[in-house]
Design a protein around this motif. Structure first.
Motif, mmCIF file in Angstrom:
data_model
loop_
_atom_site.group_PDB
_atom_site.id
_atom_site.type_symbol
_atom_site.label_atom_id
_atom_site.label_comp_id
_atom_site.label_asym_id
_atom_site.label_seq_id
_atom_site.Cartn_x
_atom_site.Cartn_y
_atom_site.Cartn_z
ATOM 1 N N ILE A 93 -59.070 64.018 13.954
ATOM 2 C CA ILE A 93 -57.630 63.764 14.043
ATOM 3 C C ILE A 93 -57.069 64.310 15.351
ATOM 4 O O ILE A 93 -56.275 63.664 16.025
ATOM 5 N N GLY A 94 -57.474 65.532 15.712
ATOM 6 C CA GLY A 94 -56.972 66.171 16.930
ATOM 7 C C GLY A 94 -56.171 67.414 16.616
ATOM 8 O O GLY A 94 -56.232 67.958 15.511
ATOM 9 N N ASP A 95 -55.412 67.874 17.587
ATOM 10 C CA ASP A 95 -54.609 69.084 17.429
ATOM 11 C C ASP A 95 -53.254 68.722 16.814
ATOM 12 O O ASP A 95 -52.522 67.897 17.368
ATOM 13 N N LEU A 96 -52.939 69.355 15.689
ATOM 14 C CA LEU A 96 -51.687 69.036 14.983
ATOM 15 C C LEU A 96 -50.523 69.768 15.651
ATOM 16 O O LEU A 96 -50.065 70.802 15.192
ATOM 17 N N THR A 136 -49.481 63.007 16.071
ATOM 18 C CA THR A 136 -50.749 63.454 15.500
ATOM 19 C C THR A 136 -50.590 63.771 14.019
ATOM 20 O O THR A 136 -51.486 63.484 13.215
ATOM 21 N N ASN A 137 -49.473 64.373 13.647
ATOM 22 C CA ASN A 137 -49.223 64.646 12.230
ATOM 23 C C ASN A 137 -49.153 63.347 11.426
ATOM 24 O O ASN A 137 -49.649 63.272 10.293
ATOM 25 N N LYS A 138 -48.546 62.342 12.003
ATOM 26 C CA LYS A 138 -48.477 61.039 11.347
ATOM 27 C C LYS A 138 -49.880 60.467 11.168
ATOM 28 O O LYS A 138 -50.215 59.910 10.113
ATOM 29 N N SER A 139 -50.720 60.627 12.182
ATOM 30 C CA SER A 139 -52.105 60.165 12.099
ATOM 31 C C SER A 139 -52.865 60.892 10.997
ATOM 32 O O SER A 139 -53.665 60.297 10.265
ATOM 33 N N PHE A 140 -52.607 62.196 10.860
ATOM 34 C CA PHE A 140 -53.217 63.016 9.812
ATOM 35 C C PHE A 140 -52.840 62.488 8.423
ATOM 36 O O PHE A 140 -53.703 62.262 7.561
ATOM 37 N N GLU A 141 -51.566 62.252 8.193
ATOM 38 C CA GLU A 141 -51.104 61.795 6.884
ATOM 39 C C GLU A 141 -51.572 60.366 6.596
ATOM 40 O O GLU A 141 -51.958 60.047 5.469
ATOM 41 N N GLU A 142 -51.553 59.506 7.626
ATOM 42 C CA GLU A 142 -52.045 58.141 7.442
ATOM 43 C C GLU A 142 -53.531 58.139 7.118
ATOM 44 O O GLU A 142 -54.007 57.332 6.298
ATOM 45 N N GLY A 143 -54.271 59.041 7.755
ATOM 46 C CA GLY A 143 -55.704 59.124 7.499
ATOM 47 C C GLY A 143 -56.009 59.508 6.063
ATOM 48 O O GLY A 143 -56.928 58.962 5.435
ATOM 49 N N ILE A 144 -55.251 60.444 5.519
ATOM 50 C CA ILE A 144 -55.449 60.861 4.125
ATOM 51 C C ILE A 144 -55.200 59.684 3.178
ATOM 52 O O ILE A 144 -55.983 59.427 2.253
ATOM 53 N N GLU A 145 -54.099 58.947 3.397
ATOM 54 C CA GLU A 145 -53.808 57.799 2.547
ATOM 55 C C GLU A 145 -54.889 56.731 2.682
ATOM 56 O O GLU A 145 -55.277 56.085 1.690
#
Length: 621
Positions: free
Chosen positions: A278-281, A286-295
């Protein structure tokens, strides 16, 4: 591929069970498959059949091209064109961090790098990762590609677009770096790439096959005949690690990982699914990418979770996210997660001696840990030894400016108020070491901060010790990317010609059932070596060997007290292969069983796995 309707010829191949393309999902041709086009900042397009020839021409002229791949966009230029590489660094604001390259084939890579049979296997594998290879001669490539680095990250083409481009340029070598702006995740949507990369790329090569989720390139290397993962992403994800717990039913867990190099991990039955990088939050995108990845993982795995595991650090955005989910939350100390991840990587159970060396991790006492020894297993670890606490003047600024840590370590080691005058051996700190390059007012400000304990959290971090030694040797007073000072210190050690390496002195005290490792003698001895004119490469190698000897000494004392004989090595500092190999050799020579990473990164990209495993074991049926 469902948006591309097959032409009669492709449909015939797809339906014919005797054809090698029978039910091949990507079957297509020029008439019915994806198309490519070339855009500039105004989105005007070129889509004729000579597009690769034209792209090869503009790259050879020194232009920068943004290229859409299968996991996102890359920025590319001719790796042999010094001016083009310099321009790419300038536009992307990437001062020193090495670039990876894509080469046509193994033979091209072999001209520039030493490649073992195992490294060739990694390079040519279906996963097509970036493989760190030892350069034959640093002068063979423009120094701007990987400044001061004896290694080069190399990958082979893994899409037809890459192959078409690499064949169109004479050098058959492209710099390939992630298509993003500093601190943001890789762009994977066309409009985002066109909007955000137009100031970096001269032209943008696009195809019309949608990228469903962004995925960075994986990075790996060989250590002692085994794969040693650095970044686990494209090609390796979402393949799970399967854990055999003899029929025990595991709870469903989401582990949120850390702040830097973030990954998350979702469990389903005995399978542990670690996410892509994901990268550095540190920003909204990047936070959006983190949450989208979980879904995304929840959808493709058709699962949910009952327990959320996260880091103990209250300010990590991954921890804050975990607290919003209205689920049972299980907090895992950062370095415990490191050791647990390496245990899972090696399919270990029971108790071990864990050595966790990294830059930053929130400790159980609220201080910053990072030079830690533990005993225990998945159900909990006990701190057995650690580096003595040292002040970090300015907090996070001490990470970005290693000279601050050097001043702190000197102040801890040399008498007379951080060496303003002289120590007992007549060493003038300001005149004889790195301090001559730092403004006196800045030095005095930091001294006053430490004297008055203003914004000076304390740390036991091994990463900060490496930073301090790098600054003392005059290598790096400030950094432009994470770990730069320590990385350059390791590479310096490779230039040493010492046949016999004499470690520096390190003392260990036993207080309140914990071993405290003092660095006072170590730093004093290093300063004396600098003053006495020893080669800096030799000092660096002696320092590395000193840390390896320290690991052996601590593990030996812990073994004597606990009876444990298995040692697990984890944490970002163990990406230092010089240190890792020295530790492994010394420990094995003293009859320890030694385990280190293979399938999962030793850095923070691996801690979500450790979090998930510890949460499972603490909540197992």
């Amino acid at each position: 591929m469902k948006k591309f309707n097959m032409c009669p010829s492709c449909k015939r191949e797809y339906d014919d069970y005797g054809d090698r393309r029978y039910h091949a999902q990507p079957v297509s041709c020029r008439d019915c498959g994806p198309t490519i086009k070339l855009c500039d900042s105004t989105e005007e397009c070129m889509d004729d059949r000579n597009i690769f020839t034209y792209c090869g021409q503009i790259i050879s002229e020194g232009k920068i091209l943004a290229i859409k791949g299968i996991g996102g966009y890359h920025l590319a230029c001719d790796a042999m064109n010094t001016e083009a590489v310099r321009r790419l660094r300038q536009r992307k604001i990437r001062d020193d961090k090495p670039f990876a390259v894509m080469v046509k084939d193994y033979e091209t890579a072999n001209k520039y790098c030493h490649i073992s049979p195992f490294e060739r296997k990694l390079l040519e594998s279906k996963e097509a990762p970036i493989v760190l290879l030892k350069l034959r001669d640093r002068g063979m490539l423009p120094c701007m590609v990987a400044p001061g680095n004896p290694y080069l990250g190399v990958m082979l083409p893994y899409t037809p677009i890459h192959l078409g481009l690499i064949n169109a340029i004479d050098s058959h070598m492209l710099v390939m770096t992630s298509g993003n702006k500093s601190s943001e995740p890789i762009y994977y949507r066309d409009q985002d790439a066109i909007s955000n990369l137009q100031d970096i790329a001269d032209l943008i090569l696009i195809h019309d096959r949608e990228i469903y989720i962004r995925t960075d390139d994986s990075v790996t290397r060989e250590v002692l005949g085994k794969e040693y993962m650095i970044r686990r992403s494209r090609g390796y994800v979402p393949l799970p690690l399967t854990i055999n717990l003899e029929g025990k039913v595991l709870p469903r867990v989401l582990a949120c990982g850390g702040e830097l190099k973030n990954t998350f991990c979702i469990t389903k039955g005995d399978d542990f699914y670690i996410s892509h990088h994901i990268g550095d939050l540190e920003n909204m995108e990047t936070n959006k990418s983190f949450e989208e990845g979980i879904e995304h993982f929840k959808n493709i795995l058709n699962t949910d979770f009952d327990i959320v595991a996260c880091d103990m650090h209250p300010e990590y955005l991954s921890t804050k996210y975990a607290l919003t989910l209205n689920k049972k939350v299980y907090f895992v100390q950062h370095h415990h997660a490191h050791i647990a991840s390496c245990m899972v990587d090696n399919n270990l159970s029971g108790e071990v001696i864990g050595v966790a060396f990294d830059g930053t991790g929130y400790g159980e006492d609220g201080n910053i840990w990072g030079g830690e020894f533990f005993t225990g297993g998945y159900r909990g670890f006990k701190r057995a030894a650690h580096l003595e606490y040292i002040k970090m003047p300015g907090g996070d600024m001490a990470v970005k400016e290693p000279w601050r840590m050097a001043l702190s370590y000197i102040g801890n080691s040399i008498k007379d108020n951080y060496g303003k005058n002289q120590d007992d051996d007549g060493i003038n700190i300001e005149g004889d070491t790195f301090l001559r390059d730092i403004d006196y007012k800045a030095i005095r400000t930091i001294e006053l901060m430490m004297e008055r304990n203003i914004n000076c959290p304390v740390t036991s971090s091994m990463g900060r010790l490496f930073d301090a030694v790098s600054a003392i040797l005059g290598l790096r007073n400030t950094i432009s990317y994470e770990g730069q000072a320590a990385i350059e210190l390791e590479y310096l050690a490779l230039d040493s010609t010492l046949e016999v390496v004499e470690p520096y002195s390190i003392s260990i005290e036993h207080k309140n059932n914990v071993y405290i490792i003092s660095t006072k003698e170590l730093i004093s001895d290093i300063i004396r070596s600098v003053v006495n004119g020893e080669k800096k490469a030799d000092i660096s190698l002696r320092f590395h060997e000193s840390i390896a000897e320290m690991v052996l000494c601590c593990c030996s004392r812990i073994r004597e007290a606990s009876g444990l004989n298995r040692v697990v090595l984890s944490g970002g500092v163990f990406q230092n292969i010089t240190l890792l190999k020295s530790c492994i050799k010394l420990l094995k020579n003293n009859d320890f069983e030694v385990f280190y990473h293979e399938k999962v990164p030793s850095n923070d990209g691996g801690i979500s796995l450790g979090q998930a495993m510890m949460a499972c074991m603490d909540n197992i049926d």
